[in-house]
Design a protein around this motif. Structure first.
Motif, PDB file in Angstrom:
ATOM      1  N   PRO A 186       0.755  -1.060   0.027  1.00 58.44           N
ATOM      2  CA  PRO A 186       0.235  -0.158  -0.054  1.00 58.44           C
ATOM      3  C   PRO A 186       0.797   1.187  -0.049  1.00 58.44           C
ATOM      4  CG  PRO A 186      -0.291  -1.292   1.662  1.00 58.44           C
ATOM      5  CD  PRO A 186       0.645  -1.897   1.346  1.00 58.44           C
ATOM      6  N   ASN A 187       2.325   1.050   0.015  1.00 56.78           N
ATOM      7  CA  ASN A 187       2.984   2.381   0.120  1.00 56.78           C
ATOM      8  C   ASN A 187       2.928   2.969  -1.428  1.00 56.78           C
ATOM      9  OD1 ASN A 187       5.039   0.859  -0.849  1.00 56.78           O
ATOM     10  ND2 ASN A 187       6.417   1.300   0.844  1.00 56.78           N
ATOM     11  N   ARG A 188       2.522   2.250  -2.422  1.00 54.60           N
ATOM     12  CA  ARG A 188       2.302   2.675  -3.613  1.00 54.60           C
ATOM     13  C   ARG A 188       0.942   2.699  -3.844  1.00 54.60           C
ATOM     14  NH1 ARG A 188       5.974  -2.209  -4.840  1.00 54.60           N
ATOM     15  NH2 ARG A 188       5.943  -1.954  -2.511  1.00 54.60           N
ATOM     16  N   GLY A 189       0.631   4.095  -4.515  1.00 58.27           N
ATOM     17  CA  GLY A 189      -0.946   4.242  -4.689  1.00 58.27           C
ATOM     18  C   GLY A 189      -0.855   4.209  -6.187  1.00 58.27           C
ATOM     19  N   ILE A 190      -1.985   3.751  -6.905  1.00 55.91           N
ATOM     20  CA  ILE A 190      -1.940   3.245  -8.528  1.00 55.91           C
ATOM     21  C   ILE A 190      -3.301   3.737  -8.807  1.00 55.91           C
ATOM     22  CG2 ILE A 190      -1.530   1.325 -10.017  1.00 55.91           C
ATOM     23  CD1 ILE A 190      -0.143  -0.138  -7.770  1.00 55.91           C
ATOM     24  N   VAL A 191      -3.201   4.215 -10.139  1.00 56.62           N
ATOM     25  CA  VAL A 191      -4.139   4.518 -10.912  1.00 56.62           C
ATOM     26  C   VAL A 191      -4.087   4.093 -12.379  1.00 56.62           C
ATOM     27  CG1 VAL A 191      -5.607   6.358 -11.748  1.00 56.62           C
ATOM     28  CG2 VAL A 191      -4.463   6.748  -9.593  1.00 56.62           C
ATOM     29  N   PHE A 192      -5.007   3.369 -12.852  1.00 54.84           N
ATOM     30  CA  PHE A 192      -4.912   2.830 -14.241  1.00 54.84           C
ATOM     31  C   PHE A 192      -5.660   3.585 -15.182  1.00 54.84           C
ATOM     32  CE2 PHE A 192      -4.302  -0.787 -11.306  1.00 54.84           C
ATOM     33  CZ  PHE A 192      -3.017  -1.386 -11.636  1.00 54.84           C
ATOM     34  N   GLN A 193      -5.683   3.271 -16.416  1.00 52.07           N
ATOM     35  CA  GLN A 193      -6.418   3.833 -17.588  1.00 52.07           C
ATOM     36  C   GLN A 193      -7.614   3.704 -17.384  1.00 52.07           C
ATOM     37  OE1 GLN A 193      -5.036   3.583 -21.557  1.00 52.07           O
ATOM     38  NE2 GLN A 193      -6.912   3.954 -22.331  1.00 52.07           N
ATOM     39  N   GLU A 194      -8.027   2.426 -16.939  1.00 50.60           N
ATOM     40  CA  GLU A 194      -9.382   1.765 -17.050  1.00 50.60           C
ATOM     41  C   GLU A 194      -9.976   2.198 -15.664  1.00 50.60           C
ATOM     42  OE1 GLU A 194      -6.951  -0.830 -16.860  1.00 50.60           O
ATOM     43  OE2 GLU A 194      -6.500  -0.343 -19.144  1.00 50.60           O
ATOM     44  N   TYR A 195     -11.463   2.333 -15.706  1.00 47.13           N
ATOM     45  CA  TYR A 195     -11.835   2.852 -14.651  1.00 47.13           C
ATOM     46  C   TYR A 195     -12.166   1.656 -13.616  1.00 47.13           C
ATOM     47  CZ  TYR A 195     -13.135   6.276 -18.006  1.00 47.13           C
ATOM     48  OH  TYR A 195     -12.953   7.354 -19.014  1.00 47.13           O
ATOM     49  N   VAL A 196     -11.270   1.427 -12.747  1.00 46.65           N
ATOM     50  CA  VAL A 196     -11.502   0.356 -11.657  1.00 46.65           C
ATOM     51  C   VAL A 196     -12.129   0.467 -10.357  1.00 46.65           C
ATOM     52  CG1 VAL A 196      -9.760  -1.153 -13.006  1.00 46.65           C
ATOM     53  CG2 VAL A 196      -9.167   0.601 -11.454  1.00 46.65           C
ATOM     54  N   LEU A 197     -13.053   1.361 -10.529  1.00 47.66           N
ATOM     55  CA  LEU A 197     -13.807   1.596  -9.026  1.00 47.66           C
ATOM     56  C   LEU A 197     -14.915   0.327  -8.698  1.00 47.66           C
ATOM     57  CD1 LEU A 197     -14.711   5.305  -9.519  1.00 47.66           C
ATOM     58  CD2 LEU A 197     -12.879   4.354  -8.342  1.00 47.66           C
ATOM     59  N   PHE A 198     -15.136   0.210  -7.435  1.00 52.81           N
ATOM     60  CA  PHE A 198     -16.315  -0.767  -7.184  1.00 52.81           C
ATOM     61  C   PHE A 198     -17.482  -0.337  -7.571  1.00 52.81           C
ATOM     62  CE2 PHE A 198     -12.468  -1.285  -4.010  1.00 52.81           C
ATOM     63  CZ  PHE A 198     -11.999  -2.276  -4.533  1.00 52.81           C
ATOM     64  N   PRO A 199     -18.249  -0.824  -8.327  1.00 51.69           N
ATOM     65  CA  PRO A 199     -19.865  -0.163  -8.863  1.00 51.69           C
ATOM     66  C   PRO A 199     -20.648  -0.262  -7.728  1.00 51.69           C
ATOM     67  CG  PRO A 199     -19.118  -2.478  -9.918  1.00 51.69           C
ATOM     68  CD  PRO A 199     -17.870  -1.847  -9.049  1.00 51.69           C
ATOM     69  N   VAL A 239       4.656   6.805  -3.034  1.00 45.79           N
ATOM     70  CA  VAL A 239       4.713   7.473  -4.235  1.00 45.79           C
ATOM     71  C   VAL A 239       3.324   6.888  -5.076  1.00 45.79           C
ATOM     72  CG1 VAL A 239       6.975   7.120  -4.838  1.00 45.79           C
ATOM     73  CG2 VAL A 239       5.561   5.219  -5.284  1.00 45.79           C
ATOM     74  N   LEU A 240       2.986   7.946  -6.081  1.00 52.47           N
ATOM     75  CA  LEU A 240       1.712   7.851  -6.615  1.00 52.47           C
ATOM     76  C   LEU A 240       2.111   7.110  -8.318  1.00 52.47           C
ATOM     77  CD1 LEU A 240      -1.172   7.969  -6.867  1.00 52.47           C
ATOM     78  CD2 LEU A 240      -0.976  10.571  -7.452  1.00 52.47           C
ATOM     79  N   LEU A 241       1.678   6.245  -8.630  1.00 50.09           N
ATOM     80  CA  LEU A 241       1.913   5.564  -9.928  1.00 50.09           C
ATOM     81  C   LEU A 241       0.750   5.627 -10.878  1.00 50.09           C
ATOM     82  CD1 LEU A 241       3.784   2.509  -8.779  1.00 50.09           C
ATOM     83  CD2 LEU A 241       4.736   4.589  -9.112  1.00 50.09           C
ATOM     84  N   MET A 242       0.862   6.350 -11.944  1.00 50.97           N
ATOM     85  CA  MET A 242      -0.422   6.497 -12.841  1.00 50.97           C
ATOM     86  C   MET A 242      -0.060   5.824 -14.359  1.00 50.97           C
ATOM     87  SD  MET A 242      -1.280  10.180 -11.587  1.00 50.97           S
ATOM     88  CE  MET A 242      -3.072  10.162 -11.381  1.00 50.97           C
ATOM     89  N   ASP A 243      -0.802   5.025 -14.551  1.00 51.27           N
ATOM     90  CA  ASP A 243      -0.626   4.418 -16.191  1.00 51.27           C
ATOM     91  C   ASP A 243      -1.659   5.029 -16.954  1.00 51.27           C
ATOM     92  OD1 ASP A 243       0.379   3.026 -18.156  1.00 51.27           O
ATOM     93  OD2 ASP A 243      -0.039   1.097 -17.540  1.00 51.27           O
ATOM     94  N   GLU A 244      -1.350   6.146 -17.842  1.00 57.32           N
ATOM     95  CA  GLU A 244      -2.255   6.631 -18.726  1.00 57.32           C
ATOM     96  C   GLU A 244      -3.542   6.791 -18.245  1.00 57.32           C
ATOM     97  OE1 GLU A 244      -1.573   6.312 -22.707  1.00 57.32           O
ATOM     98  OE2 GLU A 244      -0.354   4.316 -22.642  1.00 57.32           O
ATOM     99  N   PRO A 245      -3.579   7.751 -17.174  1.00 59.56           N
ATOM    100  CA  PRO A 245      -4.937   7.619 -16.461  1.00 59.56           C
ATOM    101  C   PRO A 245      -6.132   8.488 -17.225  1.00 59.56           C
ATOM    102  CG  PRO A 245      -3.481   9.117 -15.199  1.00 59.56           C
ATOM    103  CD  PRO A 245      -2.634   8.272 -16.364  1.00 59.56           C
ATOM    104  N   PHE A 246      -5.514   9.176 -18.053  1.00 62.33           N
ATOM    105  CA  PHE A 246      -6.433  10.351 -18.961  1.00 62.33           C
ATOM    106  C   PHE A 246      -6.606   9.678 -20.187  1.00 62.33           C
ATOM    107  CE2 PHE A 246      -4.615  13.381 -15.908  1.00 62.33           C
ATOM    108  CZ  PHE A 246      -5.286  13.074 -14.818  1.00 62.33           C
ATOM    109  N   GLY A 247      -6.043   8.465 -20.745  1.00 66.64           N
ATOM    110  CA  GLY A 247      -5.976   8.165 -21.960  1.00 66.64           C
ATOM    111  C   GLY A 247      -7.327   7.864 -22.497  1.00 66.64           C
TER     112      GLY A 247
END
Ligand SMILES: Nc1ncnc2c1ncn2[C@@H]1O[C@H](COP(=O)(O)OP(=O)(O)OP(=O)(O)O)[C@@H](O)[C@H]1O
Ligand SMILES: [Mg+2]
Length: 265
Positions: A82-95, A161-169
């Protein structure tokens, strides 16, 4: 960047080869060596397939390197944490969870009490501009709003750290620009060390302190570009356009190598 600022993330000679079921070797990353200092905003920019996501996933601990070492806060990275926060391109929220409940998810797992969870999620909802949407479900939000929730959720346990993989793609150009401006403000407010993967030169210049330009696969770092244009950065300014042209030329050299044939190795 000022060399008195501590090093947050360090990669030494990172190599990553994949072995397919057919017994073939895919040489994704050949040699990545870099240092990121505390509070820096870094873009990883490069042609498609050059290994940007692969490198980010090694920092996340989802993949292990074939060779080389990665360190976060001086400790070797050996797996996810958990010491790395991650945001992906796909919306991966819990619906099935509201905005607030999505953001609080990690805190619940960590056993944080209700009051501190509500305090933290309230802070983050303000930070990402979602006041008034606390009780909304993801399917009622636009793609841009969903990515704001994803950013807040990634920041919730105050990762190193915050890691973001094309979050706005997947977003349209206008929404993307708005989110870039807002991410600049979020970074100014949190000073969170951030590594942001993108294909977009505009995004990389708009956001970053430094841009690591990857060569084509198997990748190494072709150039490190320091972006000194003062923020907020106006994409129609002469400085912005000039830097964009220079980086595009260098990026296109790598893209063309892929079209003509395999990268020499
Ligand atoms: N699990 C895997 N097994 C085999 N090959 C893989 C695997 N993951 C990635 N690769 C290969 O590694 C190379 C780098 O992939 P990666 O997804 O890191 O590129 P990228 O720079 O993020 O590309 P894009 O910009 O298109 O997202 C590609 O050739 C890809 O096919
Ligand atoms: Mg990728």
């Amino acid at each position: 960047m000022n060399s008195s600022v501590p090093i947050k993330l360090k990669a030494e000679g990172i190599k990553k080869y994949f072995y397919t079921h057919e017994g073939q070797i895919v040489r994704a990353v050949e040699n990545i060596t870099l240092e990121v200092r505390e509070g820096e905003f870094i873009a990883l920019l490069g042609p498609s397939g050059c290994g940007k996501s692969t490198f980010l996933y090694m920092v996340a601990g989802f993949e292990l390197s074939t060779e080389g070492e990665l360190y976060l806060d001086g400790d070797p990275i050996t797996g996810p944490s958990p010491n790395r926060g991650i945001v992906f391109q796909e919306y991966v929220l819990f619906p099935w969870r509201t905005v607030r409940k999505n953001i609080e998810f990690g805190l619940e797992i960590q056993g944080a009490d209700k009051v501190s969870r509500a305090e933290r999620s309230g802070e983050l909802i303000g930070l990402v501009g979602l006041k008034g949407f606390e009780d909304a479900y993801p399917h009622t939000l636009s793609g841009g709003m969903q990515q704001r929730v994803a950013i807040a959720r990634a920041l919730a346990y105050d990762p190193s750290v915050l890691l973001m993989d094309e979050p706005f793609g997947a977003l349209d150009a206008q929404t993307r620009r708005r989110l870039i401006n807002d991410l600049v403000k979020i970074h100014e407010a949190t000073h969170k060390t951030t590594m942001f993967v993108t294909h977009s030169v505009e995004e990389a210049i708009g956001l970053s302190d430094r841009i690591f330009l990857f060569s084509c696969r198997p990748s190494s770092i072709k150039e490190v570009i320091e972006v000194t244009i003062p923020r907020p950065r106006e994409l129609t300014s002469d400085d912005f356009i000039e830097l964009q042209r220079t980086i595009l030329r260098s990026l296109n050299e790598e893209v063309e190598k892929i079209v003509i044939g395999p990268c020499p190795f």
